[in-house]
Write a protein that holds these residues in place. Structure first.
Motif, PDB file in Angstrom:
ATOM      1  N   ILE A 277      37.642  41.293  46.927  1.00  0.00           N
ATOM      2  CA  ILE A 277      38.770  40.532  47.493  1.00  0.00           C
ATOM      3  C   ILE A 277      39.707  40.049  46.380  1.00  0.00           C
ATOM      4  N   LYS A 278      39.108  39.536  45.283  1.00  0.00           N
ATOM      5  CA  LYS A 278      39.905  39.017  44.178  1.00  0.00           C
ATOM      6  C   LYS A 278      40.743  40.146  43.563  1.00  0.00           C
ATOM      7  N   LEU A 279      40.121  41.333  43.429  1.00  0.00           N
ATOM      8  CA  LEU A 279      40.846  42.479  42.875  1.00  0.00           C
ATOM      9  C   LEU A 279      41.955  42.925  43.799  1.00  0.00           C
ATOM     10  N   PHE A 280      41.667  42.899  45.099  1.00  0.00           N
ATOM     11  CA  PHE A 280      42.668  43.306  46.084  1.00  0.00           C
ATOM     12  C   PHE A 280      43.883  42.380  46.005  1.00  0.00           C
ATOM     13  N   LYS A 281      43.604  41.081  45.916  1.00  0.00           N
ATOM     14  CA  LYS A 281      44.707  40.115  45.812  1.00  0.00           C
ATOM     15  C   LYS A 281      45.510  40.352  44.528  1.00  0.00           C
ATOM     16  N   TYR A 282      44.777  40.675  43.459  1.00  0.00           N
ATOM     17  CA  TYR A 282      45.411  40.919  42.171  1.00  0.00           C
ATOM     18  C   TYR A 282      46.333  42.139  42.260  1.00  0.00           C
ATOM     19  N   ALA A 283      45.863  43.159  43.000  1.00  0.00           N
ATOM     20  CA  ALA A 283      46.673  44.356  43.185  1.00  0.00           C
ATOM     21  C   ALA A 283      47.954  44.024  43.953  1.00  0.00           C
ATOM     22  N   ILE A 284      47.818  43.228  45.006  1.00  0.00           N
ATOM     23  CA  ILE A 284      48.995  42.824  45.781  1.00  0.00           C
ATOM     24  C   ILE A 284      49.953  42.034  44.888  1.00  0.00           C
ATOM     25  N   GLU A 285      49.378  41.158  44.073  1.00  0.00           N
ATOM     26  CA  GLU A 285      50.175  40.378  43.133  1.00  0.00           C
ATOM     27  C   GLU A 285      50.998  41.305  42.233  1.00  0.00           C
ATOM     28  N   GLY A 286      50.340  42.343  41.750  1.00  0.00           N
ATOM     29  CA  GLY A 286      51.036  43.297  40.886  1.00  0.00           C
ATOM     30  C   GLY A 286      52.214  43.933  41.588  1.00  0.00           C
ATOM     31  N   ILE A 287      51.988  44.337  42.819  1.00  0.00           N
ATOM     32  CA  ILE A 287      53.058  45.000  43.562  1.00  0.00           C
ATOM     33  C   ILE A 287      54.191  44.021  43.837  1.00  0.00           C
ATOM     34  N   LEU A 288      53.842  42.807  44.272  1.00  0.00           N
ATOM     35  CA  LEU A 288      54.883  41.823  44.579  1.00  0.00           C
ATOM     36  C   LEU A 288      55.669  41.418  43.333  1.00  0.00           C
ATOM     37  N   SER A 289      54.980  41.339  42.180  1.00  0.00           N
ATOM     38  CA  SER A 289      55.679  40.882  40.978  1.00  0.00           C
ATOM     39  C   SER A 289      56.555  41.957  40.359  1.00  0.00           C
ATOM     40  N   PHE A 290      56.169  43.215  40.580  1.00  0.00           N
ATOM     41  CA  PHE A 290      56.885  44.229  39.820  1.00  0.00           C
ATOM     42  C   PHE A 290      57.679  45.228  40.627  1.00  0.00           C
ATOM     43  N   THR A 291      57.741  45.043  41.926  1.00  0.00           N
ATOM     44  CA  THR A 291      58.648  45.889  42.686  1.00  0.00           C
ATOM     45  C   THR A 291      59.123  45.165  43.929  1.00  0.00           C
ATOM     46  N   ILE A 292      60.354  45.435  44.301  1.00  0.00           N
ATOM     47  CA  ILE A 292      60.899  44.828  45.508  1.00  0.00           C
ATOM     48  C   ILE A 292      61.045  45.903  46.581  1.00  0.00           C
TER      49      ILE A 292
ATOM     50  N   PRO B 204      31.348  50.612  40.610  1.00  0.00           N
ATOM     51  CA  PRO B 204      31.168  51.132  41.966  1.00  0.00           C
ATOM     52  C   PRO B 204      32.242  52.179  42.305  1.00  0.00           C
ATOM     53  N   VAL B 205      31.826  53.247  42.985  1.00  0.00           N
ATOM     54  CA  VAL B 205      32.743  54.364  43.270  1.00  0.00           C
ATOM     55  C   VAL B 205      33.962  53.908  44.058  1.00  0.00           C
ATOM     56  N   ILE B 206      33.694  53.088  45.082  1.00  0.00           N
ATOM     57  CA  ILE B 206      34.782  52.598  45.938  1.00  0.00           C
ATOM     58  C   ILE B 206      35.816  51.863  45.090  1.00  0.00           C
ATOM     59  N   ARG B 207      35.304  51.056  44.136  1.00  0.00           N
ATOM     60  CA  ARG B 207      36.192  50.257  43.314  1.00  0.00           C
ATOM     61  C   ARG B 207      37.108  51.136  42.460  1.00  0.00           C
ATOM     62  N   SER B 208      36.534  52.173  41.861  1.00  0.00           N
ATOM     63  CA  SER B 208      37.406  53.010  41.020  1.00  0.00           C
ATOM     64  C   SER B 208      38.363  53.832  41.886  1.00  0.00           C
ATOM     65  N   MET B 209      37.919  54.158  43.111  1.00  0.00           N
ATOM     66  CA  MET B 209      38.802  54.905  44.009  1.00  0.00           C
ATOM     67  C   MET B 209      40.045  54.065  44.335  1.00  0.00           C
ATOM     68  N   PHE B 210      39.776  52.803  44.684  1.00  0.00           N
ATOM     69  CA  PHE B 210      40.901  51.924  45.007  1.00  0.00           C
ATOM     70  C   PHE B 210      41.775  51.668  43.784  1.00  0.00           C
ATOM     71  N   ALA B 211      41.137  51.586  42.621  1.00  0.00           N
ATOM     72  CA  ALA B 211      41.907  51.356  41.403  1.00  0.00           C
ATOM     73  C   ALA B 211      42.889  52.509  41.177  1.00  0.00           C
ATOM     74  N   ARG B 212      42.399  53.729  41.353  1.00  0.00           N
ATOM     75  CA  ARG B 212      43.274  54.893  41.160  1.00  0.00           C
ATOM     76  C   ARG B 212      44.414  54.890  42.161  1.00  0.00           C
ATOM     77  N   LEU B 213      44.060  54.594  43.420  1.00  0.00           N
ATOM     78  CA  LEU B 213      45.061  54.553  44.477  1.00  0.00           C
ATOM     79  C   LEU B 213      46.138  53.520  44.145  1.00  0.00           C
ATOM     80  N   PHE B 214      45.656  52.377  43.653  1.00  0.00           N
ATOM     81  CA  PHE B 214      46.580  51.296  43.315  1.00  0.00           C
ATOM     82  C   PHE B 214      47.597  51.744  42.263  1.00  0.00           C
TER      83      PHE B 214
END
Ligand code: UDP
Ligand code: MG
Length: 310
Positions: free
Chosen positions: A211-226, A130-140
């Protein structure tokens, strides 16, 4: 003889597994000098995934399996599979054939003939998504790479063939909230990237909702940057800077400025102080947070002519 372990995490993949197994067998039969083990990790499936895996094992002892008591998520499944693996080379794969097995011989060749430690794969297109999904992936990827010290490769898959010592160093990170893309980058080592176009899953449905992907993205940010924890301090300093400028304007005007102006100045001054205090607390929390993860301080690849074996 070298051994390659293939770790496959499965959540309700009854339709994909037989097809996956067939493709893997084709590849393993074509590689004469290598033995294989396939470790299926059943991540709390509610369909016939486990019984299908068991019947494969009945006929083929190179099939191994782990079955979780419930769904723990792909990250946990990968960790369990990597831990159980005994191969000199190990790779993680999806059950849905989105990771093309025919790349394995090429990956193996890079590791044995050239001086690489990891051969990773990355999708260079996201077509069929889905276009929206890849857009958010790039943004992430933009956001996380601007905030984190280690680089997350856009489109990188978990599908990567690694030498034993790379696997061991990933396993040495025992943190509970596992964000593998980050962990894989964190350990470093010399990586060769193979690129390919996106492939649609062969059967079944994706297990990732938005939603699951969004949470996963947040997880990535929380785990790898302060970085987010440094925000209050930054805001506080900006506020105090504005206060100082306003105060100077006040002096220039010989304190002949409206009461409203002065009250604003006071409010800004005090909130700025609060933000600075909050920022200081955040920094201590950040330190503690990183310490808590127990990540290795460094990872040695080679010492006194020997590769590290932990
Ligand atoms: N998976 C898993 N546990 C989960 C979610 C997914 O083991 O909680 C497995 C799934 O069975 C598949 C792989 O992880 O083999 C990748 O999931 P999927 O193909 O649904 O993700 P996508 O490719 O759509 O990103
Ligand atoms: Mg998939």
């Amino acid at each position: 003889m070298d051994k390659i372990s293939i770790v496959v995490s499965c959540l309700n993949e009854e339709d994909s597994i037989p097809l996956f197994y067939k493709e893997i067998k084709k590849v393993s039969n074509s590689m004469k000098n290598v033995t294989f083990e396939i470790i299926f990790v059943d991540d709390g499936s509610t369909d016939n995934t486990l019984s299908i895996i068991k019947s494969l094992r009945d006929e083929d002892k190179s099939v191994r399996y782990i079955s979780f008591s419930r769904n723990f998520g792909k990250e946990a499944a990968m960790y369990a599979g990597l831990k159980a693996s005994t191969g000199d080379y190990v790779t993680v794969m999806d059950a849905d054939l989105q990771d093309p097995p025919k790349l394995i011989p090429k990956m193996y060749e890079y590791l044995t003939k050239e001086d690489y430690d990891i051969v990773g794969t990355r999708r260079v297109t996201r077509k069929g998504e889905p276009v929206i999904r890849s857009m958010f992936a790039r943004l992430f990827y933009k956001i996380i790479n601007s905030m984190s010290d280690i680089e997350m490769v856009s489109g990188a898959r978990d599908f990567r063939l690694m030498k034993r010592y790379v696997v061991d160093s990933i396993l040495s990170m025992k943190e509970y909230n596992r964000y593998s893309k980050g962990l894989f980058s964190f350990v470093g080592f010399k990586t060769k990237w193979l690129e390919y176009d996106n492939i649609k899953r062969v059967a079944g449905k994706t297990k990732w909702s938005f939603i699951k992907l969004f949470k996963y993205a947040i997880e990535g940010i929380l785990s790898f940057t302060i970085k987010p924890l440094e925000l209050p301090l930054f805001i506080g300093f900006i506020m105090e800077l504005i206060t100082i400028i306003m105060f100077i304007i006040n002096i220039i005007n010989k304190f002949n400025i409206s009461l409203f102006y002065n009250i604003s100045l006071l409010i800004l001054f005090i909130s700025g102080l609060l933000f600075i205090c909050l920022g200081i607390i955040s920094l201590y929390i950040a330190k503690d947070y990183l310490e808590d993860k127990n990540r290795p301080i460094y990872i040695i690849k080679e010492m006194d002519g020997k590769y590290e074996k932990k």
